[in-house]
Design a protein around this motif. Sequence first.
Motif, short mmCIF file in Angstrom:
data_model
loop_
_atom_site.label_atom_id
_atom_site.label_comp_id
_atom_site.label_asym_id
_atom_site.label_seq_id
_atom_site.Cartn_x
_atom_site.Cartn_y
_atom_site.Cartn_z
N GLY A 44 0.80 -1.22 0.00
CA GLY A 44 0.00 0.00 0.00
C GLY A 44 0.83 1.27 0.00
O GLY A 44 0.58 2.18 -0.81
N PRO A 45 1.83 1.38 0.88
CA PRO A 45 2.60 2.63 0.96
C PRO A 45 3.27 2.98 -0.36
O PRO A 45 3.30 4.15 -0.76
CB PRO A 45 3.64 2.34 2.04
N ASN A 46 3.81 1.99 -1.06
CA ASN A 46 4.53 2.26 -2.29
C ASN A 46 3.60 2.53 -3.47
O ASN A 46 3.87 3.40 -4.29
CB ASN A 46 5.48 1.10 -2.60
N LEU A 47 2.50 1.79 -3.53
CA LEU A 47 1.55 2.02 -4.61
C LEU A 47 1.00 3.45 -4.54
O LEU A 47 0.75 4.08 -5.57
CB LEU A 47 0.42 0.99 -4.55
N GLY A 48 0.87 3.96 -3.33
CA GLY A 48 0.31 5.31 -3.18
C GLY A 48 1.28 6.42 -3.51
O GLY A 48 0.87 7.57 -3.74
N MET A 49 2.56 6.13 -3.53
CA MET A 49 3.57 7.19 -3.65
C MET A 49 4.18 7.30 -5.05
O MET A 49 5.15 8.04 -5.25
CB MET A 49 4.70 6.96 -2.63
N VAL A 50 3.67 6.58 -6.02
CA VAL A 50 4.29 6.57 -7.35
C VAL A 50 4.31 7.96 -7.97
O VAL A 50 5.37 8.47 -8.38
CB VAL A 50 3.57 5.56 -8.28
N GLU A 51 3.16 8.62 -8.04
CA GLU A 51 3.09 9.92 -8.69
C GLU A 51 3.90 10.97 -7.94
O GLU A 51 4.60 11.78 -8.55
CB GLU A 51 1.63 10.38 -8.83
N ALA A 52 3.79 10.98 -6.62
CA ALA A 52 4.52 11.98 -5.84
C ALA A 52 6.02 11.83 -6.05
O ALA A 52 6.76 12.82 -6.12
CB ALA A 52 4.18 11.87 -4.36
N THR A 53 6.49 10.59 -6.18
CA THR A 53 7.92 10.36 -6.36
C THR A 53 8.37 10.83 -7.75
O THR A 53 9.42 11.47 -7.89
CB THR A 53 8.23 8.86 -6.16
#
Lengths: 587, 587
Positions: A44-53
Amino acid sequence: MKYINKIQSPADVKRLALEEMNELAVEMRTLLIEKLSRHGGHCGPNLGMVEATIAMHYVFDSPEDKIVFDVSHQSYAHKMLTGRAGAFLSEERYDDVSGYTEPSESEHDNFVIGHTSTSVSLAGGLAKGRDLVGGKHNVIAVIGDGSLSGGEALEGLDWAAELGTNFIIVVNDNQMSIAENHGGLYGNLEELRHSGGTCANNLFRAMGLDYIYVDKGNDIPSLIEAFVKVKDIDHPIVVHINTLKGKGYAPAEADKERWHWSGPFDIATGELKHVSAAENYDELTATHLLKLMKNDPAVCAITAGTPGIWAWTPERRNEAGPQFVDVGIAEEHAVALASGIAKAGGKPVFGVCSSFVQRAYDQVSQDLCINDSPATILVLWGSLSTMTDVTHLCHFDIPLLSNIPNLVYLAPTNREEYLAMLDWSIGYREHPVAIRVPVGLTVPARRPVPTDYSCLNRYEVVSRGKDVAVLALGNFFTLGEKVCAVLREKGIDATLVNPRYITGVDTALMESLKSDHRVVVTLEDGAVEGGFGEKIARHFGSSDMKVLCYGARKEFVDRYVLADFLVANRLREDLVAEDVMKTIGQM
Amino acid sequence: MKYINKIQSPADVKRLALEEMNELAVEMRTLLIEKLSRHGGHCGPNLGMVEATIAMHYVFDSPEDKIVFDVSHQSYAHKMLTGRAGAFLSEERYDDVSGYTEPSESEHDNFVIGHTSTSVSLAGGLAKGRDLVGGKHNVIAVIGDGSLSGGEALEGLDWAAELGTNFIIVVNDNQMSIAENHGGLYGNLEELRHSGGTCANNLFRAMGLDYIYVDKGNDIPSLIEAFVKVKDIDHPIVVHINTLKGKGYAPAEADKERWHWSGPFDIATGELKHVSAAENYDELTATHLLKLMKNDPAVCAITAGTPGIWAWTPERRNEAGPQFVDVGIAEEHAVALASGIAKAGGKPVFGVCSSFVQRAYDQVSQDLCINDSPATILVLWGSLSTMTDVTHLCHFDIPLLSNIPNLVYLAPTNREEYLAMLDWSIGYREHPVAIRVPVGLTVPARRPVPTDYSCLNRYEVVSRGKDVAVLALGNFFTLGEKVCAVLREKGIDATLVNPRYITGVDTALMESLKSDHRVVVTLEDGAVEGGFGEKIARHFGSSDMKVLCYGARKEFVDRYVLADFLVANRLREDLVAEDVMKTIGQM
């Protein structure tokens, strides 16, 4: 994979058009889900941060600009964009990278970070250091996924306002910790989300910080716009981004707690590939405490944001009602709270991972032990055989806790002994008690187990031999049995002892060994320095007794192969027996 | 003294008319100033809390209602109103009470509390316990005097909103920590004061808490009105009171930092009765660092709210400018900040009292040592001979720090060795270094001192004898010299060793001792369990060498007489020598 193969560094991200970045995000998410389904990891944490990264690397200039992730388990996308995509592309290379930021992998990683709530302070240090030695780069702390409630993060936020120079704090608000969020500040985040960041009451502004809000935290243009706005800013500012935990994988969006971290799974169904029906100690603990709660409203279980690690599923938490307290990631508060509950006549049981109890040494010492509050701490996963990431080692709880006065630290060796100690501890009113919960699958008792442990520091002699005594603590009791078996083959009838108490020496028993024993062996499933064995070595210091202490030598190891690690520390029955024979031979 | 003599318990306060309470406040303040001038203690915090304490006991019903003070050094007025006025009335009885809350003195004290930032969590536990076992009393946490910035306090405030039942948090806002306040949240407190508690932005409301403001925090009717309003409230609420630190004693109102705590003083002039002109290690540290800062802008000193304990006067802080950082009471942040500064090329030196470094174990381990950031920690006052209050013992830093991998923990034995180690540490880039700063007046070196300590764990053999080796660590080097002198009288020419490194064993030297030594003695000025000596005992465990380890046994002692305490732990040269002779005699 049209785009990800071409990303060697953030410079390649900067060359992409918006539409290409959107396609890149799709590719990255596909790779993430594939790797996670085969390898396991933080979903969950990584899937949510793709665009922000992607947006961060598009706008900022890492490694000149410094990005610090916390919790760094949300840094997979960052790794993919900083020359490490290979570790997500092919299965053979999955283990090329750790699950956390790691400077030895890349100049784009500034710190090894595994514990939560640290990025604001660490990045604040990078900013302060920049100001001392000269520099104009941006410093960016990325915090979120539950870590905002930790004392260190709040201390850091409070301090940040004073820095007065460039410092960008990206708060990844995915509305979750590992489980649901707890703590009043999350109400404020909700208010901020609902008001588009405009509500008058604002935690970050109350801490003296400037603030902007990004409602579409998974929308690359919105994120770029915000990051461009704060780039090269001359004072500290919070960029609050609203993201969707688990985004792009339907099961993870639907059940965020289950999908915070997962072992390997089937992508189509979301089902785990490896499920064991056998009873483990975590399950045993939760079911047993739930039973006790039903008969006694004073019994209460406390977690600091990690209910899952001791099998407190949403269903069980619901069943426990107000007798289950999740304080969020806030180990210091959890210990002091337990002390207060115990003083008020309650029977609190704080379950905490060995690696995280470290955060509350002062509270265990001051709030709990000086006050002799009869609370119970269950130290979970304390062993060399559990987590092998350097930031999550569970090696150090014995040196940490066992030297604090008033604390009774117990090391059960089997299922029934553990439950008896737990029941006793909950009723005991003299001292705080910690129990090092055995790890792995439960092992039934093969000897009768006492129900009362209030006569402190009385070890159990499991079999009485002579010449050699093996003090086999907790998880290493089975190793002790094996050592005795090997010694028996060599003609030595060793005494086998279950010390039970980590926090004291059974001086009467030790003295009695002097008459017909020449060597005492101590075995502990943790770091040897400052631990149990050294107390035994000191006890026998002025005598002729030889003492051999076994445990892990002092070092930070990372992602080790357990069998090799144990051999390197001579933690195998044949090696221990060899040392014993050599010692006897020299006498 | 018309009123104070009649106050046996809070019930007697409740019988007073308003005017009588005002007169009582005058009497209490007079007694406080008299006792403080003869005995020393916390001045400003207690002078500011007289009215609030009277009003609390007038409105609430202690001990049924539970009041928890933090920092509990502001509880003197509370002690006067709860049956302990005698300890302020006559000089012979001054030591009847401790300087902190102490349940063994009175049922009105709920916890032994000395470290800051704990009351919200501890009182929160009392409230939660009340709700579990049944009860309707009020629970009141009193927090303030700088302690709001500590992570534990912020974790507790964040959690409190979730309790949902009666819980009153009195924030004593005296606009000060020990020195001036630091951190963005104090800006919000100022905004709240200036707006009469009405400004939209409100830290406490942002944490989910209800809130009222009392502008006249030294006015009994205003305070009573507020406390009546919140008594028996059905949810958590913050009562923010604006008080004057040092109220009623002009010098203390004028210079709040100087008068936070004071030794005995002349009431008329405010001058200290005992002033020593001799150089101590705290002064030496501040002046030396200031000198280094002038030549190197990267050098930076960090304190967590306690600049005074290492002689960082306002003048010196001013001189250091941005090279001195006070993060407020926030030890966790301080350590992580130091790690970040070091990674950015700065040369941070965090000075922290032995008793308070406990708050940052996890940060020392994770943020500093796993990352191997080359910061310096100066552990101040680490000794059995400094603070003797149970909450402020400086006994435990060696077990705490010395078992953490990567850390180099040094124990200098004299002035020049200390400065050499400090200079070396600031330049060293391989590992984090902690130095156990010697205590008391400086002692000049009587032997040459090396400048380079990067060849780790190499002990100094000060004099080579035989049979017995005395490893005399840090402050106990002089004890080691005395032990050797006594042994010499008994015909034993002992080897005297200055170990210098707490964190490692000089295995080559230890092995070399085996040829002509039979006994090794270790002396450490702190708790023996988990400490330095035990590492030596383990090293020699498999050999014929006898090892005798000296330090304080594991216990929480309170307000002890040093000489008695040392004797009880056999920490005197004749007693050590006696043990050595006995051990040799048995061989």
